[in-house]
Design a protein around this motif. Sequence first.
Motif, PDB file in Angstrom:
ATOM      1  N   LYS A 157       0.823  -1.214   0.000  1.00 18.04           N
ATOM      2  CA  LYS A 157       0.000   0.000   0.000  1.00 18.04           C
ATOM      3  C   LYS A 157       0.857   1.265   0.000  1.00 18.04           C
ATOM      4  CE  LYS A 157      -1.094   0.056   4.940  1.00 18.04           C
ATOM      5  NZ  LYS A 157      -0.961  -1.164   5.725  1.00 18.04           N
ATOM      6  N   GLU A 158       2.043   1.174   0.596  1.00 15.84           N
ATOM      7  CA  GLU A 158       2.929   2.343   0.588  1.00 15.84           C
ATOM      8  C   GLU A 158       3.354   2.704  -0.844  1.00 15.84           C
ATOM      9  OE1 GLU A 158       3.377  -0.302   2.578  1.00 15.84           O
ATOM     10  OE2 GLU A 158       2.727   0.615   4.488  1.00 15.84           O
ATOM     11  N   ASP A 159       3.558   1.681  -1.667  1.00 21.26           N
ATOM     12  CA  ASP A 159       3.919   1.946  -3.077  1.00 21.26           C
ATOM     13  C   ASP A 159       2.776   2.684  -3.770  1.00 21.26           C
ATOM     14  OD1 ASP A 159       6.216   0.360  -2.685  1.00 21.26           O
ATOM     15  OD2 ASP A 159       5.100  -1.452  -3.194  1.00 21.26           O
ATOM     16  N   VAL A 160       1.551   2.215  -3.491  1.00 21.48           N
ATOM     17  CA  VAL A 160       0.383   2.850  -4.108  1.00 21.48           C
ATOM     18  C   VAL A 160       0.262   4.281  -3.590  1.00 21.48           C
ATOM     19  CG1 VAL A 160      -2.114   2.706  -4.459  1.00 21.48           C
ATOM     20  CG2 VAL A 160      -0.771   0.609  -4.276  1.00 21.48           C
ATOM     21  N   GLY A 161       0.508   4.445  -2.282  1.00 22.82           N
ATOM     22  CA  GLY A 161       0.458   5.782  -1.678  1.00 22.82           C
ATOM     23  C   GLY A 161       1.391   6.753  -2.380  1.00 22.82           C
ATOM     24  N   GLN A 171      -2.543  12.973   0.088  1.00 19.73           N
ATOM     25  CA  GLN A 171      -1.695  13.414   1.211  1.00 19.73           C
ATOM     26  C   GLN A 171      -0.395  12.622   1.259  1.00 19.73           C
ATOM     27  OE1 GLN A 171      -4.178  12.451   4.500  1.00 19.73           O
ATOM     28  NE2 GLN A 171      -5.662  14.067   4.010  1.00 19.73           N
ATOM     29  N   LYS A 172       0.648  13.334   1.609  1.00 21.56           N
ATOM     30  CA  LYS A 172       1.949  12.686   1.722  1.00 21.56           C
ATOM     31  C   LYS A 172       1.908  11.658   2.855  1.00 21.56           C
ATOM     32  CE  LYS A 172       6.736  14.147   1.649  1.00 21.56           C
ATOM     33  NZ  LYS A 172       7.080  13.064   0.742  1.00 21.56           N
ATOM     34  N   GLY A 173       2.417  10.474   2.561  1.00 17.10           N
ATOM     35  CA  GLY A 173       2.537   9.449   3.601  1.00 17.10           C
ATOM     36  C   GLY A 173       1.234   8.739   3.951  1.00 17.10           C
ATOM     37  N   ASN A 174       0.126   9.121   3.333  1.00 16.05           N
ATOM     38  CA  ASN A 174      -1.132   8.435   3.639  1.00 16.05           C
ATOM     39  C   ASN A 174      -1.292   7.226   2.721  1.00 16.05           C
ATOM     40  OD1 ASN A 174      -3.705   7.601   4.271  1.00 16.05           O
ATOM     41  ND2 ASN A 174      -4.531   9.687   4.414  1.00 16.05           N
ATOM     42  N   SER A 175      -1.260   6.031   3.302  1.00 14.88           N
ATOM     43  CA  SER A 175      -1.389   4.836   2.471  1.00 14.88           C
ATOM     44  C   SER A 175      -2.548   3.971   2.941  1.00 14.88           C
ATOM     45  CB  SER A 175      -0.081   4.045   2.462  1.00 14.88           C
ATOM     46  OG  SER A 175       0.287   3.730   3.780  1.00 14.88           O
ATOM     47  N   ASP A 176      -3.526   4.598   3.536  1.00 11.65           N
ATOM     48  CA  ASP A 176      -4.718   3.867   3.955  1.00 11.65           C
ATOM     49  C   ASP A 176      -5.514   3.422   2.715  1.00 11.65           C
ATOM     50  OD1 ASP A 176      -6.827   3.035   5.809  1.00 11.65           O
ATOM     51  OD2 ASP A 176      -7.963   4.645   4.827  1.00 11.65           O
ATOM     52  N   THR A 178      -8.566   2.578   2.123  1.00  6.69           N
ATOM     53  CA  THR A 178      -9.858   3.226   1.875  1.00  6.69           C
ATOM     54  C   THR A 178      -9.651   4.650   1.364  1.00  6.69           C
ATOM     55  OG1 THR A 178     -10.798   1.917   3.655  1.00  6.69           O
ATOM     56  CG2 THR A 178     -12.098   3.803   2.911  1.00  6.69           C
ATOM     57  N   TYR A 179      -8.740   5.356   1.986  1.00  7.72           N
ATOM     58  CA  TYR A 179      -8.448   6.722   1.548  1.00  7.72           C
ATOM     59  C   TYR A 179      -7.977   6.734   0.084  1.00  7.72           C
ATOM     60  CZ  TYR A 179      -5.781  11.026   0.969  1.00  7.72           C
ATOM     61  OH  TYR A 179      -5.286  12.201   0.463  1.00  7.72           O
ATOM     62  N   LEU A 180      -7.074   5.820  -0.234  1.00  7.22           N
ATOM     63  CA  LEU A 180      -6.531   5.785  -1.603  1.00  7.22           C
ATOM     64  C   LEU A 180      -7.603   5.381  -2.621  1.00  7.22           C
ATOM     65  CD1 LEU A 180      -3.049   4.134  -0.901  1.00  7.22           C
ATOM     66  CD2 LEU A 180      -3.525   6.552  -1.353  1.00  7.22           C
ATOM     67  N   THR A 181      -8.457   4.429  -2.224  1.00  7.55           N
ATOM     68  CA  THR A 181      -9.520   4.001  -3.137  1.00  7.55           C
ATOM     69  C   THR A 181     -10.493   5.152  -3.403  1.00  7.55           C
ATOM     70  OG1 THR A 181      -9.323   1.745  -2.295  1.00  7.55           O
ATOM     71  CG2 THR A 181     -11.325   2.271  -3.515  1.00  7.55           C
TER      72      THR A 181
ATOM     73  N   SER B 180      -6.806  -5.454   0.780  1.00  7.34           N
ATOM     74  CA  SER B 180      -7.769  -4.994   1.789  1.00  7.34           C
ATOM     75  C   SER B 180      -9.064  -4.643   1.092  1.00  7.34           C
ATOM     76  CB  SER B 180      -7.318  -3.739   2.538  1.00  7.34           C
ATOM     77  OG  SER B 180      -5.961  -3.613   2.512  1.00  7.34           O
ATOM     78  N   LEU B 181     -10.147  -5.204   1.583  1.00  2.00           N
ATOM     79  CA  LEU B 181     -11.444  -4.977   0.968  1.00  2.00           C
ATOM     80  C   LEU B 181     -11.906  -3.556   1.254  1.00  2.00           C
ATOM     81  CD1 LEU B 181     -13.915  -6.251  -0.478  1.00  2.00           C
ATOM     82  CD2 LEU B 181     -14.857  -6.639   1.797  1.00  2.00           C
ATOM     83  N   VAL B 182     -12.219  -2.828   0.176  1.00  2.00           N
ATOM     84  CA  VAL B 182     -12.792  -1.494   0.340  1.00  2.00           C
ATOM     85  C   VAL B 182     -14.127  -1.480  -0.376  1.00  2.00           C
ATOM     86  CG1 VAL B 182     -12.515   0.976  -0.074  1.00  2.00           C
ATOM     87  CG2 VAL B 182     -10.505  -0.429   0.420  1.00  2.00           C
ATOM     88  N   ILE B 183     -15.186  -1.137   0.361  1.00  2.00           N
ATOM     89  CA  ILE B 183     -16.525  -1.068  -0.235  1.00  2.00           C
ATOM     90  C   ILE B 183     -16.674   0.301  -0.893  1.00  2.00           C
ATOM     91  CG2 ILE B 183     -19.003  -1.096   0.261  1.00  2.00           C
ATOM     92  CD1 ILE B 183     -17.877  -3.782   0.879  1.00  2.00           C
ATOM     93  N   GLY B 184     -17.173   0.302  -2.113  1.00  2.00           N
ATOM     94  CA  GLY B 184     -17.345   1.561  -2.825  1.00  2.00           C
ATOM     95  C   GLY B 184     -16.141   1.835  -3.712  1.00  2.00           C
ATOM     96  N   ALA B 185     -16.077   1.117  -4.845  1.00  2.67           N
ATOM     97  CA  ALA B 185     -14.989   1.367  -5.792  1.00  2.67           C
ATOM     98  C   ALA B 185     -15.485   2.429  -6.774  1.00  2.67           C
ATOM     99  CB  ALA B 185     -14.595   0.080  -6.483  1.00  2.67           C
ATOM    100  N   HIS B 186     -16.092   2.011  -7.885  1.00  6.32           N
ATOM    101  CA  HIS B 186     -16.584   3.004  -8.854  1.00  6.32           C
ATOM    102  C   HIS B 186     -18.103   3.094  -8.874  1.00  6.32           C
ATOM    103  CE1 HIS B 186     -12.534   3.352  -9.991  1.00  6.32           C
ATOM    104  NE2 HIS B 186     -12.441   2.111 -10.420  1.00  6.32           N
ATOM    105  N   GLY B 187     -18.750   1.982  -8.575  1.00  5.19           N
ATOM    106  CA  GLY B 187     -20.205   1.969  -8.544  1.00  5.19           C
ATOM    107  C   GLY B 187     -20.721   2.394  -7.179  1.00  5.19           C
ATOM    108  N   ALA B 188     -21.939   1.913  -6.844  1.00  2.00           N
ATOM    109  CA  ALA B 188     -22.581   2.341  -5.596  1.00  2.00           C
ATOM    110  C   ALA B 188     -21.734   1.982  -4.377  1.00  2.00           C
ATOM    111  CB  ALA B 188     -23.952   1.686  -5.483  1.00  2.00           C
ATOM    112  N   THR B 189     -21.783   2.879  -3.375  1.00  2.00           N
ATOM    113  CA  THR B 189     -21.040   2.621  -2.135  1.00  2.00           C
ATOM    114  C   THR B 189     -21.909   1.906  -1.101  1.00  2.00           C
ATOM    115  OG1 THR B 189     -21.678   4.784  -1.288  1.00  2.00           O
ATOM    116  CG2 THR B 189     -19.574   4.652  -2.427  1.00  2.00           C
ATOM    117  N   GLU B 190     -23.222   1.879  -1.354  1.00  2.00           N
ATOM    118  CA  GLU B 190     -24.127   1.129  -0.475  1.00  2.00           C
ATOM    119  C   GLU B 190     -25.169   0.464  -1.354  1.00  2.00           C
ATOM    120  OE1 GLU B 190     -26.096   3.394   2.567  1.00  2.00           O
ATOM    121  OE2 GLU B 190     -24.201   4.310   3.223  1.00  2.00           O
ATOM    122  N   ALA B 191     -25.599  -0.732  -0.958  1.00  2.00           N
ATOM    123  CA  ALA B 191     -26.668  -1.398  -1.710  1.00  2.00           C
ATOM    124  C   ALA B 191     -27.628  -2.054  -0.741  1.00  2.00           C
ATOM    125  CB  ALA B 191     -26.081  -2.436  -2.663  1.00  2.00           C
TER     126      ALA B 191
END
Lengths: 457, 196
Positions: A157-161, A171-176, A178-181, B180-191
């Motif tokens: 995830k750090e690489d993606v960050g 944000q610099k250093g943020n590799s969470d 969910t945040y990145l997605t 890591s599973l993240v809900i809400g990629a490009h489509g709906a974030t809730e269903a």
Amino acid sequence: MSHNHSELADKFASNVERMKWHDKALWFVRVKRDTQAKSLDEWEELRNTADKIKSHTLSHLDEYLEQFEKNALARGIRVHWAKDAKEHNEIVLDLLRSHNAKMIVKSKSMLTEECHLNPYLEEHGIEVVDTDLGERIVQLRNEPPSHIVLPAIHLKKEDVGTTFEKFLNTQKGNSDPTYLTRAARAHLREKFVGADASMTGVNFAIAETGGIVVCTNEGNADLGASLPKLHIACMGIEKIIPRLKDLSIFTRLLARSATGQPVTTYTSHYHGAVEGGEMHVVIVDNGRSKILADKRYVKSLQCIRCGACLNTCPIYRRSGGYSYGYVIPGPIGSTLAPSRDLKKYYSLPFACSLCFSCSNICPVKVDLAEQLYLKRQDVVDAGYLSPIKLNALKMATWLMCRPKLMDFAGLMARKMVPILPRVLLYSKFNLWGKNRELPPFPKNSFKELYKAKKGIK
Amino acid sequence: MSSREAILKAIKEAKPHNSESALPEVNILHTTYDDLDAKFATTLAGVGGNAVHLDSLSAVEGYIKEHYKEAKVIVSTVEGLHVNTKELGATDDPHTLKDVDLAIIKGEFAVAENGAVWIKEADARHRALYFITQKLMIIVPKEQIVHSMHEAYTRISFGDKDIFGLFISGPSKTADIEQSLVIGAHGATEACVVFI
Ligand code: SF4
């Protein structure tokens, strides 16, 4: 130029910690797959039926392709045929030009990777945006995908960050994750809304109805294909299935095998364009009919690209996708690549311990390990094996054909090896001893032990 | 020779001739579940969605008011549901749907084994709605629920006029960053699937 799997694997494995992480991450997916498979008593019957449907389809492939074309045309879907990658790319470029498209959104398609479509379109002034999150990450990093289902599995995830920091101003250093997605979601939404055309792959093309099915979790293929007026779907000739109801088998197998989910989030059946739009399907051969002609390897065309054989492969997990040097890595890539160019990919069939896990896991029963075993023989017959390996094999064959001498050699080995100095023992001629320790040598041979036990004189 | 002819010719010459390879019937004895509603609900929860049972459309309106307070732009394709702030058919351009916070659409039936709902709205003008909306609600007639995909596909057909249909199983998701599973990629974030 040919390339050597074990040399590239060495490079990947030199970062031991990363290698172990990669191994574990994929094993985790494999375990999820097992849980799903075991939850259905009918799992083996599903595999058997999928195998039969695919093998039937391949032996009537021309008929089903024509049926598909006829039905698709009747629905107003335009159908194009491409012999090879070059023709495929030209067809796509022509379509985009005739619609004056400057920017296109693309969902994951191993076929367009195989055809090197992106660089071709970019050379011709078209901006191509890969929209699958993993694909977008590797596209921004200017890397190819390293797995057919999890394109960025080689990255932490750090690489993606750091990649997103550079390209998406995160944000610099943020590799969470969910945040990145979320950042990628916002960035790609702009692209979706601004695109002039969309491209998708095809998971299944239904001969009976003339439609195609695309499976994704992210919704990127669908969001892409439902906004602009032009949708181009590209498929290899082997993506055909005869009937709509065959999907009941394949949709049950695909996601369970791929990621251990019961089904993908979206399973979309496209049978026509959006209002006022155009839908095109490009059917591509690019070497597939050549494989069709070889009984020994024809089953490799049954593949539904689930990636399960990669996840289960002890070699893939420890050597990474790039060590294969081919668009499709892992066991399935190790048979497809040498079918395309034996000389260049001669080392891939040896990137295998013949554990047969891939053959046992494959949802459509591609005989992967069996094929790799045969490919090795092709490599030897064609004279592409390295002289050291070839001579070692020749010597072993010679010895094994002479039982008395074999016994004597065994006796000498048991006596000599324990007292030989390491430098001699682990010289470059002992390929087996590379990164491995020889086991302690027993006093008696198996034959002696067996005879003693059975009381044979 | 055109590429089409060349490819078909190459296939005809290359294809295997094995007489045993008849097209098999798809009649698999599949796993069934004692309580379809419960199985559907747990499977859907497992993929990040949720299922609720309500009595009437007015109950749905109440549910929306309570659970989607933030939703400003709402588009519904469900007749008799009075929550719309925007009409789907009113625009020629699906791009104008990019501000939709909540879409409420019709599902034909649900599948217990995998938490999916089959959607094929002949009258919905823009399929983009399903994917572009931030949150999604699918209204399914209660008791319209099957065990497996085998039963599902016996209910599905594509006539001459049909152009699009899909299964949706939960909200969009990705695990492309370190698994890591993240809900809400490009489509709906809730269903949310509502059975009435
Ligand atoms: S060969 Fe089988 S296991 Fe491997 S990707 Fe293809 S379908 Fe999946």
